[in-house]
Design an enzyme around this catalytic site. Structure first.
Site, short mmCIF file in Angstrom:
data_model
loop_
_atom_site.label_atom_id
_atom_site.label_comp_id
_atom_site.label_asym_id
_atom_site.label_seq_id
_atom_site.Cartn_x
_atom_site.Cartn_y
_atom_site.Cartn_z
N ASN A 1 5.52 7.96 3.47
CA ASN A 1 5.89 8.71 2.28
C ASN A 1 6.63 9.99 2.61
OD1 ASN A 1 4.27 7.51 -0.28
ND2 ASN A 1 3.09 7.22 1.59
N HIS B 1 0.83 -1.20 0.00
CA HIS B 1 0.00 0.00 0.00
C HIS B 1 0.87 1.25 0.00
CE1 HIS B 1 -3.31 2.72 0.80
NE2 HIS B 1 -4.14 1.71 0.64
N HIS B 2 0.40 2.26 -0.75
CA HIS B 2 1.18 3.50 -0.89
C HIS B 2 1.24 4.28 0.43
CE1 HIS B 2 3.40 6.42 -3.00
NE2 HIS B 2 2.78 6.36 -4.16
N CYS B 3 0.36 4.01 1.37
CA CYS B 3 0.46 4.70 2.67
C CYS B 3 1.67 4.23 3.46
CB CYS B 3 -0.81 4.50 3.48
SG CYS B 3 -1.02 2.85 4.20
#
Length: 515
Positions: free
Chosen positions: A327, A139-141
């Site tokens: 991120n 997941h990009h989180c």
């Protein structure tokens, strides 16, 4: 105790019935040099168990705050069984590229289960030529370009013989605070939200002339310059070109289905073009994408008379934050010369545009992406993000697409003893960023392209891949005389801390940054 930042949480809020916010990649493996001549699910599980401590994002899951009043926290799963995250599928005969791409697209459509660590790996057997594919998504989180490279590097080796990895020393487990503490923190953040929102808005105004849509507002450039002067930032920065995104068939609300195509071009040839034209590798990549998009739009009788607008992710992670989950990235917004007929003109203008964007970024690194994520209260953002994204895609798309060029290692790597032949990255599609995404990864002499699309916006994604290859052939004919030798130029690399050196040196990591 680690809490998601506003930007991390934004990737969670962006998810909907039609949007899955994970990043992924497909590695093509040649198991001929593996000890058993094959890459098995059991071998992959064993490798993950041995090296899980080298990839901290894989052992964390989300702990939500009651009623969604604040951003979630990360908590470690001490008894994690990686076998629950590893799957295996066998392609039917003949196991060609189209079948692999279709299978990968179906897997990529599915959102990750938020009740457990946010990652999966799928071993895909049955490829033609005895090859195997590994599709992995996170997941990009939890990751950006640099931390994603760290995760990938944890599993890779410099030789078919796996390196010895020391076990992790004992350390306190990452855990979420108690319910009372989370609620107290939520109340505090809610009370201070107006002040923090004002500070974020103030910092955003300094970048107003570099923000899509906002840059077109009357007086935006003057207001941005005045704010920079008052805050002590450089007032005179390169003037940004128009950032108004034209309408295209691949902009608008997206559906839940995905299409995927992939392919490779010679990195040596790209460097030869860059050297001959006085450009950078990234200038050539962006030109190839511009040419391919122009050809596709012309074929569909939908070519705008103004440049497309692309978002280019840029890593801002520092060396001291390499092991931080989440991120740390920004973005450059740049026009693409899809309106120019001559390929050499497109290359020249793309180079000028990217140099302007880089000088602007160097003088005033854009923080507006993080600031924008912090403006609204958490509960409001969680409920409104997907709706706002869909509405924006209908009324006024801020960009046409996202393009990422990820510099990677220029030496062969191995997974479970099998040689990695290529790595084709995949990213996120959202209503607001458009129904097509192009990502490329440089590895061992090749530029490996992964193109993801929503079939409601672009069905013939293989056609776009073909246009990329046509654009490369066209530039080769125009820029470099036949018969000349390729010029090899070192690529920008970053050494992964803690990875032992081998005969070919240390294993480089990559970051999502235009070079």
């Amino acid at each position: 105790m680690r809490q998601l930042t506003a930007l991390d949480a934004q990737f969670l809020h962006a998810e909907s019935a039609t949007t899955a916010a994970h990043v992924a990649g497909v590695a093509i493996l040649d198991p001929a040099c593996a000890p058993t001549g094959a890459v098995t699910r059991e071998a992959l599980i064993g490798l993950l168990r041995e090296r899980l401590h080298l990839a901290p994002a894989l052992s964390l899951r989300l702990a939500g705050v009651p009623f969604g009043l604040d951003h979630p926290y990360w908590t470690e799963v001490p008894d994690l069984d990686v076998a629950d995250h590893v799957y295996e599928v066998i392609l039917p005969m003949p196991g060609d590229e189209a079948q692999l791409a279709e299978e990968v697209a179906i897997i990529h459509e599915r959102r990750l289960d938020r009740s457990r660590p946010l990652w999966e790996m799928h071993l895909i057997q049955g490829l033609a030529g005895g090859r195997t594919a590994l599709y992995a998504k996170v997941h990009h989180c939890a990751i950006d370009g640099v931390s994603g490279a760290e995760t990938l590097a944890a599993l890779l080796d410099l030789t078919p013989e796996p390196r010895v990895v020391e076990p992790s020393p004992p350390s306190p487990a990452t855990s979420a605070p108690s319910m009372v503490t989370m609620l107290a923190g939520a109340v505090t953040r809610t009370v201070t939200q107006p002040a923090r929102a004002l500070r974020s808005l103030g910092r955003m105004v300094a970048d107003l002339d570099a923000i899509p849509v906002a840059a077109a507002l009357p007086g935006a450039r003057m207001m941005a310059a005045a704010t920079r002067m008052l805050s002590g930032q450089p007032v005179e920065l390169p003037e940004m070109p128009s950032l108004s995104a034209p309408r295209t068939p691949f902009n608008g609300p997206i559906g839940a289905e995905r299409r995927f195509s992939y392919g490779s071009i010679s990195l040596a040839d790209v460097k030869r073009i860059a050297r001959s034209s006085g450009s950078s590798v990234n200038d050539v990549v962006m030109t190839l994408c511009s040419s391919a998009l122009r050809s596709w739009l012309r074929e569909h009788d939908a070519l705008p008379d103004q440049p497309l607008i692309a978002a280019v992710p840029v890593a801002v992670r520092t060396a001291s934050a390499l092991d931080v989950v989440g991120n740390q990235l920004s973005v450059m917004i740049t026009p693409m010369p899809t309106d120019l007929d001559c390929p050499l003109d497109r290359l020249r203008v793309m180079g000028q545009t990217m140099r302007t964007a880089k000088r602007r970024f160097a003088g005033s690194p854009a923080t507006w992406l993080s600031e924008l994520s912090s403006v609204l209260p958490t509960a409001v953002t969680a409920l409104a993000t997907s709706t706002v994204f869909r509405l924006a895609s209908i009324v006024l798309p801020p960009i046409n697409l996202i393009i990422s060029n990820v510099p990677g290692p220029q030496l062969p790597l191995y997974l479970c003893g099998a040689r990695v032949l290529g790595y084709y990255p995949m990213s996120v599609l959202t209503d607001v960023s458009g129904g097509v995404n192009i990502t490329c990864f440089s590895y061992d002499g090749s530029l490996d392209f992964g193109i993801l699309s929503c079939p409601d916006r672009m069905k013939d994604v293989w056609r776009l891949m073909g246009y990329l290859q046509d654009a490369m052939d066209e530039l080769m004919e125009l820029v470099e005389p036949a018969g000349s030798e390729p010029v090899l130029v070192p690529v920008k690399q970053q050494v992964v801390p803690g990875l032992p050196t081998g005969p070919a040196g240390p294993l480089p990591a990559v970051e999502m940054i235009a070079v």
